[in-house]
Design a protein around this motif. Sequence first.
Motif, PDB file in Angstrom:
ATOM      1  N   ASP A  35      44.470  40.712  35.817  1.00  0.00           N
ATOM      2  CA  ASP A  35      44.854  41.388  37.056  1.00  0.00           C
ATOM      3  C   ASP A  35      46.357  41.589  37.221  1.00  0.00           C
ATOM      4  O   ASP A  35      46.776  42.315  38.122  1.00  0.00           O
ATOM      5  CB  ASP A  35      44.267  40.669  38.284  1.00  0.00           C
ATOM      6  CG  ASP A  35      44.620  39.192  38.346  1.00  0.00           C
ATOM      7  OD1 ASP A  35      44.590  38.538  37.290  1.00  0.00           O
ATOM      8  OD2 ASP A  35      44.923  38.687  39.442  1.00  0.00           O
ATOM      9  N   ILE A  63      39.940  38.669  36.377  1.00  0.00           N
ATOM     10  CA  ILE A  63      40.836  38.377  37.511  1.00  0.00           C
ATOM     11  C   ILE A  63      41.150  36.885  37.482  1.00  0.00           C
ATOM     12  O   ILE A  63      40.306  36.061  37.824  1.00  0.00           O
ATOM     13  CB  ILE A  63      40.187  38.810  38.848  1.00  0.00           C
ATOM     14  CG1 ILE A  63      39.977  40.342  38.843  1.00  0.00           C
ATOM     15  CG2 ILE A  63      41.059  38.361  40.029  1.00  0.00           C
ATOM     16  CD1 ILE A  63      39.337  40.907  40.106  1.00  0.00           C
ATOM     17  N   ASN A  66      45.896  35.906  39.937  1.00  0.00           N
ATOM     18  CA  ASN A  66      45.994  35.688  41.379  1.00  0.00           C
ATOM     19  C   ASN A  66      44.568  35.513  41.893  1.00  0.00           C
ATOM     20  O   ASN A  66      43.999  36.427  42.468  1.00  0.00           O
ATOM     21  CB  ASN A  66      46.617  36.886  42.089  1.00  0.00           C
ATOM     22  CG  ASN A  66      47.955  37.284  41.505  1.00  0.00           C
ATOM     23  OD1 ASN A  66      48.982  36.759  41.876  1.00  0.00           O
ATOM     24  ND2 ASN A  66      47.946  38.219  40.563  1.00  0.00           N
ATOM     25  N   ALA A  67      43.979  34.353  41.628  1.00  0.00           N
ATOM     26  CA  ALA A  67      42.560  34.211  41.920  1.00  0.00           C
ATOM     27  C   ALA A  67      42.289  32.908  42.663  1.00  0.00           C
ATOM     28  O   ALA A  67      42.472  31.856  42.085  1.00  0.00           O
ATOM     29  CB  ALA A  67      41.760  34.229  40.606  1.00  0.00           C
ATOM     30  N   SER A  69      42.880  36.036  45.653  1.00  0.00           N
ATOM     31  CA  SER A  69      44.079  36.794  46.018  1.00  0.00           C
ATOM     32  C   SER A  69      44.903  36.127  47.118  1.00  0.00           C
ATOM     33  O   SER A  69      44.371  35.750  48.156  1.00  0.00           O
ATOM     34  CB  SER A  69      43.673  38.187  46.501  1.00  0.00           C
ATOM     35  OG  SER A  69      44.769  38.811  47.131  1.00  0.00           O
ATOM     36  N   VAL A  74      47.652  42.431  46.599  1.00  0.00           N
ATOM     37  CA  VAL A  74      46.937  41.990  45.402  1.00  0.00           C
ATOM     38  C   VAL A  74      45.439  42.267  45.551  1.00  0.00           C
ATOM     39  O   VAL A  74      44.777  42.682  44.597  1.00  0.00           O
ATOM     40  CB  VAL A  74      47.210  40.484  45.139  1.00  0.00           C
ATOM     41  CG1 VAL A  74      46.337  39.958  44.017  1.00  0.00           C
ATOM     42  CG2 VAL A  74      48.685  40.258  44.815  1.00  0.00           C
ATOM     43  N   SER A  75      44.912  42.064  46.761  1.00  0.00           N
ATOM     44  CA  SER A  75      43.491  42.358  47.002  1.00  0.00           C
ATOM     45  C   SER A  75      43.193  43.823  46.692  1.00  0.00           C
ATOM     46  O   SER A  75      42.141  44.153  46.134  1.00  0.00           O
ATOM     47  CB  SER A  75      43.115  42.059  48.463  1.00  0.00           C
ATOM     48  OG  SER A  75      43.436  40.722  48.767  1.00  0.00           O
ATOM     49  N   HIS A  78      42.994  44.189  42.959  1.00  0.00           N
ATOM     50  CA  HIS A  78      41.714  43.648  42.480  1.00  0.00           C
ATOM     51  C   HIS A  78      40.582  44.651  42.714  1.00  0.00           C
ATOM     52  O   HIS A  78      39.729  44.852  41.851  1.00  0.00           O
ATOM     53  CB  HIS A  78      41.393  42.329  43.187  1.00  0.00           C
ATOM     54  CG  HIS A  78      42.255  41.175  42.732  1.00  0.00           C
ATOM     55  ND1 HIS A  78      42.226  39.948  43.341  1.00  0.00           N
ATOM     56  CD2 HIS A  78      43.168  41.069  41.727  1.00  0.00           C
ATOM     57  CE1 HIS A  78      43.077  39.130  42.727  1.00  0.00           C
ATOM     58  NE2 HIS A  78      43.668  39.791  41.760  1.00  0.00           N
ATOM     59  N   VAL A  95      37.107  36.414  40.467  1.00  0.00           N
ATOM     60  CA  VAL A  95      37.730  35.179  40.961  1.00  0.00           C
ATOM     61  C   VAL A  95      36.848  33.952  40.733  1.00  0.00           C
ATOM     62  O   VAL A  95      35.672  33.974  41.088  1.00  0.00           O
ATOM     63  CB  VAL A  95      37.992  35.352  42.478  1.00  0.00           C
ATOM     64  CG1 VAL A  95      38.399  34.049  43.120  1.00  0.00           C
ATOM     65  CG2 VAL A  95      39.035  36.438  42.711  1.00  0.00           C
ATOM     66  N   THR A 363      52.743  32.830  41.368  1.00  0.00           N
ATOM     67  CA  THR A 363      52.371  33.689  42.484  1.00  0.00           C
ATOM     68  C   THR A 363      51.778  32.910  43.656  1.00  0.00           C
ATOM     69  O   THR A 363      51.795  33.376  44.773  1.00  0.00           O
ATOM     70  CB  THR A 363      51.357  34.755  42.033  1.00  0.00           C
ATOM     71  OG1 THR A 363      50.328  34.107  41.286  1.00  0.00           O
ATOM     72  CG2 THR A 363      52.020  35.797  41.165  1.00  0.00           C
TER      73      THR A 363
ATOM     74  N   THR B  26      52.946  42.884  42.391  1.00  0.00           N
ATOM     75  CA  THR B  26      52.003  43.412  43.369  1.00  0.00           C
ATOM     76  C   THR B  26      52.138  44.930  43.484  1.00  0.00           C
ATOM     77  O   THR B  26      51.363  45.576  44.157  1.00  0.00           O
ATOM     78  CB  THR B  26      52.263  42.794  44.752  1.00  0.00           C
ATOM     79  OG1 THR B  26      53.652  42.936  45.026  1.00  0.00           O
ATOM     80  CG2 THR B  26      51.926  41.316  44.761  1.00  0.00           C
TER      81      THR B  26
END
Lengths: 418, 164
Positions: A35, A63, A66-67, A69, A74-75, A78, A95, A363, B26
């Motif tokens: 991701d 993913i 960042n799991a 999010s 970030v969401s 994803h 995730v 992150t 991001t």
Amino acid sequence: MGKTISEKIFSTKAGSPVQAGDLVIAQVDMAMGQDGTTPLAIRSFEDMGGKSVFDPSRIIFIIDHNAPSPLEAVSHLHDLMRQFATQYGVRLFDVGCGVCHELMMAQGLVVPGDLVIGADSHTCTYGAIGAFSTGVGSTELAAVMISGKLWFKVPETIRVILNGTLPRGVFSKDIILYLAGQIGADGATYQAVEFSGPVIDRMEMDERFTISNMAVEIGAKAGLMAPDYKTLAWLKNRARRPYQSVYPDPDAMYQSTRTFDCSGLVPHVALPHRVDTVKPVDEVADVPIREAFLGTCTNGRAVDIEIAARILRGKVVHPDVRFIIAPASREIFLTALEKGWVETIVTAGGVFVSPGCGPCVGTHQGVPGDEWNVISTANRNFKGRMGNNKAAIYLASPATVAASALAGKISDPRKYLG
Amino acid sequence: MIIRGKVIKYGDHVDTDVIIPARYLTATDPLELAKHCMEDLDPNFRKNVTTNTILVAGKNFGCGSSREHAPLSIKASGIKAIIASSFARIFYRNALNIGLPILESDEASHLIENGDEIEIDLHSGVIQNLTTGKTHQAKSFPPFIQDIISQGGLMNLVKTRLQK
């Protein structure tokens, strides 16, 4: 003239005999994106005018960086991955499944003799099962998603032979940190490394993965090991495709051969902010630490959590330390639960976070504070790596990290391993 | 193609985490990424870069992550080219693929100083230091890679092929 593992795999995948130095266009067996890099690959795919993928069963999205999010932005990324995966029939591990490299191997998606690319630099991990696997950028991942092919320069190979017997309390992580110190962070740039010798032969697969994983930290394109009976046993109930193991010829041409005796090796630590600034643990003992992290594609496996549980059993993590553990996959997390390791570590004050990359990439899930010293089982300690450029990261084995979490300072794990 | 610019110089092992920290991944928009380029290494980077800046660095430039955001953020910052003693291999490929010119020359990396005015002939790899009068020759690219460069990167090459 004989061939190295790399030359043999590229000869097969390019469809004609090749040797080191040749530029080839080769057929890729598997392509992986995580991701952090896949959203950019999807953008490139669209910019290139991609209308279909070459083979959805050979593309994997994971993913893990960042799991779950930590941010709205970030969401959205994803969801972009999920939508693409649904549209083109690509398999996506969401995730909680785990770290991409652990999943690619443990789910049997990679087999010996494969040519694999991943939009993540630690894709070189699969060298431990005899696959040529290497990291690429997002545009190249997109090009492979469209065509199934990519250009490569067939690398020369450095042969690293590990002789002797590894002493008690010294682990494969100590070996690769020591090698990074000896070879340097750019010592194998543009080259492949083949690891062999009695020390590798005696290692279990989990321990071998740690070494191949960090091949990129010495600049290498791949960190290969010839399959043996342990590799085949490990693959037995995992491999999803038939495969042909690839071995180097006895008269293969190597760029160089480096031999190391591991019999006298001690636990090693990489000092901030370079992986190749390495010292024996005794020389940095007593450096106070504020955070300890166990996890990642390097050292988040069952054996790693087990050794931490052994060291922490019946004890309490130092009050100044936050000890964070991220299992490398759901499967590993379940094993750690069944064996009671999670209970032992949590009782001692450890904090488990979801399977994934955790704080390694900076992150979420454990960003250190200013002037903090962190000791981590990860593969990188660049400035700012864990999300704060005013923190200092030391790299070590899971045993050294667990021992240091207990003591509140960098500590030799051999004292704790009776 | 001739590129001319003023040099900003860094040392060895400039890694992708300082080029663009993961906390900024991001975004996929290069201009957004450029806002944070190099901020952990050199807080004055954004202030000092003009549209005619060339980066010169030591060995193993771009080591670390495979994030293509690294060369993208450098390119979007306005950097015209990078000269280094050596590049980490994923960064090397990524830079070529997105059309950011890179040149390998150990000599140029050592002898060119911060603030020097230099001129690069991308075709021949000749680097002229207009401040000192010295000339350096960068390693030449194989024809195959020159093809990618002349198309402006892999993306354009694939696009052209898909349209055929």
